[in-house]
Write an enzyme that holds these catalytic residues in place. Structure first.
Site, PDB file in Angstrom:
ATOM      1  N   ASP A  82       9.615   1.253  -2.851  1.00 27.07           N
ATOM      2  CA  ASP A  82       9.186   0.829  -4.073  1.00 27.07           C
ATOM      3  C   ASP A  82       9.375  -0.618  -4.446  1.00 27.07           C
ATOM      4  O   ASP A  82      10.508  -0.963  -3.712  1.00 27.07           O
ATOM      5  CB  ASP A  82       9.368   1.733  -5.296  1.00 27.07           C
ATOM      6  N   HIS A 126       7.191   8.685 -12.886  1.00 23.22           N
ATOM      7  CA  HIS A 126       5.669   8.305 -12.459  1.00 23.22           C
ATOM      8  C   HIS A 126       5.277   9.672 -11.662  1.00 23.22           C
ATOM      9  O   HIS A 126       4.970   9.483 -10.693  1.00 23.22           O
ATOM     10  CB  HIS A 126       5.780   7.211 -11.627  1.00 23.22           C
ATOM     11  N   GLN A 147       1.862   9.617  -9.384  1.00 28.26           N
ATOM     12  CA  GLN A 147       2.228   9.019  -8.296  1.00 28.26           C
ATOM     13  C   GLN A 147       2.643  10.011  -7.202  1.00 28.26           C
ATOM     14  O   GLN A 147       2.294   9.934  -6.287  1.00 28.26           O
ATOM     15  CB  GLN A 147       3.012   7.631  -8.505  1.00 28.26           C
ATOM     16  N   CYS A 178       4.032   3.023  -3.627  1.00 28.65           N
ATOM     17  CA  CYS A 178       3.311   3.339  -4.557  1.00 28.65           C
ATOM     18  C   CYS A 178       2.232   2.146  -4.922  1.00 28.65           C
ATOM     19  O   CYS A 178       1.224   2.286  -5.448  1.00 28.65           O
ATOM     20  CB  CYS A 178       4.169   3.570  -5.830  1.00 28.65           C
ATOM     21  N   ARG A 206      -4.487   8.919  -5.920  1.00 23.35           N
ATOM     22  CA  ARG A 206      -4.359   9.011  -7.252  1.00 23.35           C
ATOM     23  C   ARG A 206      -5.451   9.502  -8.126  1.00 23.35           C
ATOM     24  O   ARG A 206      -5.271  10.290  -9.214  1.00 23.35           O
ATOM     25  CB  ARG A 206      -3.826   7.627  -7.851  1.00 23.35           C
ATOM     26  N   ARG A 215       1.333   4.803 -20.560  1.00 24.05           N
ATOM     27  CA  ARG A 215       2.051   3.892 -19.799  1.00 24.05           C
ATOM     28  C   ARG A 215       3.123   3.335 -20.658  1.00 24.05           C
ATOM     29  O   ARG A 215       2.763   2.324 -21.445  1.00 24.05           O
ATOM     30  CB  ARG A 215       1.279   2.954 -18.756  1.00 24.05           C
TER      31      ARG A 215
END
Ligand code: CP
Ligand code: NVA
Length: 339
Positions: free
Chosen positions: A242, A147, A150, A282, A310, A120
């Site tokens: 988001d 991402h 996701q 998310c 996920r 990340r």
């Protein structure tokens, strides 16, 4: 380029043959529609009976290096690796993975010790540089650009809810950022209708929008990018948002709060979607900003299903990548070859 993939010449079947060719998972742009369907097929199998995969990663060590905070991504990867018989080593890197040495040099060390690298990072190039220099699979667990885990979990969730992804309209109101990028590319791969509404100046990266439209030309997807949240949400099967200020953009939060306010997903905006529409996020959500409590906590909200998936999607990704042979030569191998 995604358009070069032969699988793009045809629409993806629901049950794809085993053709997963990736050695890393860095960007949705690298995946063909077949590969997305293969991830979903294995996700469904693992989710139905995780115990059947209890030794899938046996003896494998995975390092997780995170430059940014995480709840969902960290716990789902660690829990997933444990369930599949592997072992996870977590390393927090708040100063940046490259604060002591170049990403390529970090990769050349890691590949000697572990069988997988989960990253990340702020810069997407940190992830691609690691992947180019590590002989073991690298997984993007969020960068400023994408991402992918996701977006795959989100479309898997939509497949569970609605079944037929090519008929779906997914509206996104908010920032044309990492999550929107990966969703747009996944929608393009799956032949869905993706309608993105962003404030002026917060459009997605031009190359990603272009790539999504090129993929869409092969899959029958519809990709729309505009500045009108009401138009985007009209008749949608799913409404997604988001945070307005992503990790690393905290200093812009005040300014963004004003600019993004008309894009808030509230009951009035949701009323324009289809009667059966679901709300997606998310997470983490900033309640009262990009989404109201009323929507986030409503029966239409599938945010915890996304969070659960996920785990299952990432398990499938790790199993598919576990046997990957990258053929990347480490620095010492290159030197030995020259000698
Ligand atoms: N959605 C997501 O990636 O959550 P975390 O930042 O908590 O990992
Ligand atoms: N766009 C958000 C997503 C968090 C999962 C961020 O980058 O902070």
């Amino acid at each position: 380029m995604a358009t070069a993939h032969p699988a793009l010449a045809t629409k993806a079947p629901r049950s794809a043959p085993a053709i997963f060719q990736q050695t890393d998972l860095l960007s949705i742009q690298d995946l063909s529609p077949y590969e997305v369907h293969e991830i979903f097929a294995l996700t469904k199998t693992i989710k139905a009976k995780p115990s059947a995969f209890g030794t899938a990663l046996k003896g494998k060590q995975y390092v997780m290096m995170f430059e940014k905070p995480s709840l969902r991504t960290r716990i789902t990867f660690e829990a997933g690796i444990n369930t599949l018989g592997g072992h996870a080593l977590f390393m927090e890197c708040p100063g940046g993975i490259e604060s002591r040495e170049k990403a390529a040099d970090v990769a050349r060390n890691l590949e000697r010790w572990v069988q997988g690298i989960i990253l990340r990072t702020f810069k997407h190039s940190t992830v691609t540089e690691m992947a180019a220099n590590a002989g073991v699979p690298v997984i993007n667990a969020l960068t400023d650009r994408e991402h992918p885990c996701q977006a795959l979990a989100d479309f898997f969730t939509l497949q569970e809810k609605f079944g037929d992804l090519p008929k779906l309209k997914v509206a996104f109101a908010g920032d044309g950022n990492n999550v929107a990028h990966s969703l747009m590319l996944t929608a393009a791969n799956l032949g869905s209708h993706f309608s993105l509404a962003v404030p002026k100046g917060y459009e997605p990266a031009k190359d990603i929008a272009q790539a999504a439209k090129e993929i869409a030309a092969h899959t029958g997807a519809v990709i729309e990018i505009g500045n009108d949240p009401q138009a985007a949400v009209a008749g949608a099967d799913a409404v997604y948002t988001d945070v307005w200020a992503s990790m690393g953009q905290e200093s812009e939060a005040g300014k963004r709060d004003t600019i993004f306010r008309p894009f808030q997903v509230n009951a009035a905006l949701m009323s324009l979607a289809a009667p059966h529409a679901v709300f997606m996020h998310c997470l983490p959500a900033h309640r009262g900003s990009e989404v109201t409590d009323e929507v986030l906590d409503s029966p239409r909200s599938v945010v915890y299903d996304e969070a659960e998936n996920r785990l299952h999607v990432q398990n499938a990704i790790m199993v598919l990548l576990a046997g990957a042979r990258k053929g990347v030569k480490s620095a010492s191998a290159i030197r030995a070859g020259r000698a």
